[in-house]
Motif scaffolding. Sequence first.
Motif, PDB file in Angstrom:
ATOM      1  N   LEU A  85     -17.247   9.635 -10.818  1.00  0.00           N
ATOM      2  CA  LEU A  85     -15.862   9.602 -11.725  1.00  0.00           C
ATOM      3  C   LEU A  85     -14.945   9.275 -10.752  1.00  0.00           C
ATOM      4  O   LEU A  85     -13.277   9.224 -11.657  1.00  0.00           O
ATOM      5  N   LEU A  86     -14.541  10.052  -9.219  1.00  0.00           N
ATOM      6  CA  LEU A  86     -13.507  10.067  -8.454  1.00  0.00           C
ATOM      7  C   LEU A  86     -13.136   8.291  -8.174  1.00  0.00           C
ATOM      8  O   LEU A  86     -11.924   8.657  -8.031  1.00  0.00           O
ATOM      9  N   ALA A  87     -14.233   8.294  -8.144  1.00  0.00           N
ATOM     10  CA  ALA A  87     -14.213   6.691  -7.295  1.00  0.00           C
ATOM     11  C   ALA A  87     -13.591   5.533  -8.891  1.00  0.00           C
ATOM     12  O   ALA A  87     -12.873   4.306  -8.383  1.00  0.00           O
ATOM     13  N   PHE A  88     -13.532   5.919  -9.549  1.00  0.00           N
ATOM     14  CA  PHE A  88     -13.538   4.943 -11.579  1.00  0.00           C
ATOM     15  C   PHE A  88     -11.338   5.827 -11.425  1.00  0.00           C
ATOM     16  O   PHE A  88     -10.692   4.626 -11.869  1.00  0.00           O
TER      17      PHE A  88
ATOM     18  N   GLU B 172     -10.488  20.258 -13.007  1.00  0.00           N
ATOM     19  CA  GLU B 172     -10.993  20.124 -12.067  1.00  0.00           C
ATOM     20  C   GLU B 172     -12.255  21.042 -11.705  1.00  0.00           C
ATOM     21  O   GLU B 172     -13.312  21.397 -10.535  1.00  0.00           O
ATOM     22  N   ASN B 173     -12.097  22.365 -12.008  1.00  0.00           N
ATOM     23  CA  ASN B 173     -13.186  23.277 -12.754  1.00  0.00           C
ATOM     24  C   ASN B 173     -14.971  22.373 -13.075  1.00  0.00           C
ATOM     25  O   ASN B 173     -15.672  23.642 -12.351  1.00  0.00           O
TER      26      ASN B 173
ATOM     27  N   ASN C 239     -10.851  20.043  -5.991  1.00  0.00           N
ATOM     28  CA  ASN C 239      -9.761  19.290  -4.831  1.00  0.00           C
ATOM     29  C   ASN C 239      -9.054  17.687  -5.059  1.00  0.00           C
ATOM     30  O   ASN C 239      -7.768  17.442  -5.064  1.00  0.00           O
ATOM     31  N   LEU C 240     -10.276  16.307  -4.731  1.00  0.00           N
ATOM     32  CA  LEU C 240      -8.921  16.038  -4.745  1.00  0.00           C
ATOM     33  C   LEU C 240      -8.888  15.504  -6.104  1.00  0.00           C
ATOM     34  O   LEU C 240      -7.798  14.600  -6.769  1.00  0.00           O
TER      35      LEU C 240
ATOM     36  N   VAL D 130      -3.236   8.745  -1.328  1.00  0.00           N
ATOM     37  CA  VAL D 130      -3.324  10.193  -1.837  1.00  0.00           C
ATOM     38  C   VAL D 130      -3.790  10.504  -0.022  1.00  0.00           C
ATOM     39  O   VAL D 130      -3.640  12.282  -0.195  1.00  0.00           O
ATOM     40  N   VAL D 131      -4.343  10.136   0.984  1.00  0.00           N
ATOM     41  CA  VAL D 131      -4.607  10.600   2.149  1.00  0.00           C
ATOM     42  C   VAL D 131      -2.636  11.240   2.300  1.00  0.00           C
ATOM     43  O   VAL D 131      -2.393  12.375   2.978  1.00  0.00           O
ATOM     44  N   ALA D 132      -1.540  10.294   2.026  1.00  0.00           N
ATOM     45  CA  ALA D 132      -0.509  11.306   2.400  1.00  0.00           C
ATOM     46  C   ALA D 132      -0.314  12.708   1.859  1.00  0.00           C
ATOM     47  O   ALA D 132       0.373  13.415   2.456  1.00  0.00           O
TER      48      ALA D 132
END
Length: 223
Positions: A21-24, A41-42, A51-52, A72-74
């Motif tokens: 799902l996060l990859a989507f 997020e829960n 967290n992502l 996202v990294v920043a």
Amino acid sequence: MDNKQVEIKDLFCRPVDERALLAFCFRDIGHYYTLSSKLTENDFLRLEHSNLFTIFGAIHKQGASSFDLPLVVAVAQELGILNNLGGIDYLQSINNMLVSDINFDVYLKNVLQASTKYKLYCILTDNISFIANNAKDGLEASDLIGRVETNILDLSTESKAIKEPINLGDNVRELIESRRHIKVEMMGISTGFPILDKQIDGLIPGTLNIIAARLKMGKSSFL
């Protein structure tokens, strides 16, 4: 989050589905809009995934049109939680994950089911402790049962969000049109008395019919 809670969540967690799902979301922000309308997020039981998804929400509020990896990294580095996301390599693996649109609903259903099962476990565990505290004194048994029923009913109502809403008006026009050509003399079962059938539309199977009137009005004679 203590180790015990992590272990319990791992019993229910479907990490591959959460990562998918996060990859989507990385691939198309439109998927984030869909997910944010159905879960929070829960519902991600792995801390790094939760967290992502929170990071995605923060970036979205800033008006970003996509979730590219450098951004996202920043943001994660700025908030000091990059390690809580699994580090750059883990984020890279999610970003590069191959996912197919035809499986999106399956991943979403699996994550929501896992989250609901975990919530049910927590509710039952909490109620067991509550019941134990009232084992000899305190609330009556009926009150304890009512509390458990209410908690589970609330979760059951919440979990219905997994399903798409049903339009009760679908196909009504076709149904009415088909019924228009089928003449129905009576909905229920005939009593054998046409005058009575006309008044009550027949007897409905599985129901209780009560004959009631004031004294000396003919109830016994009628029956």
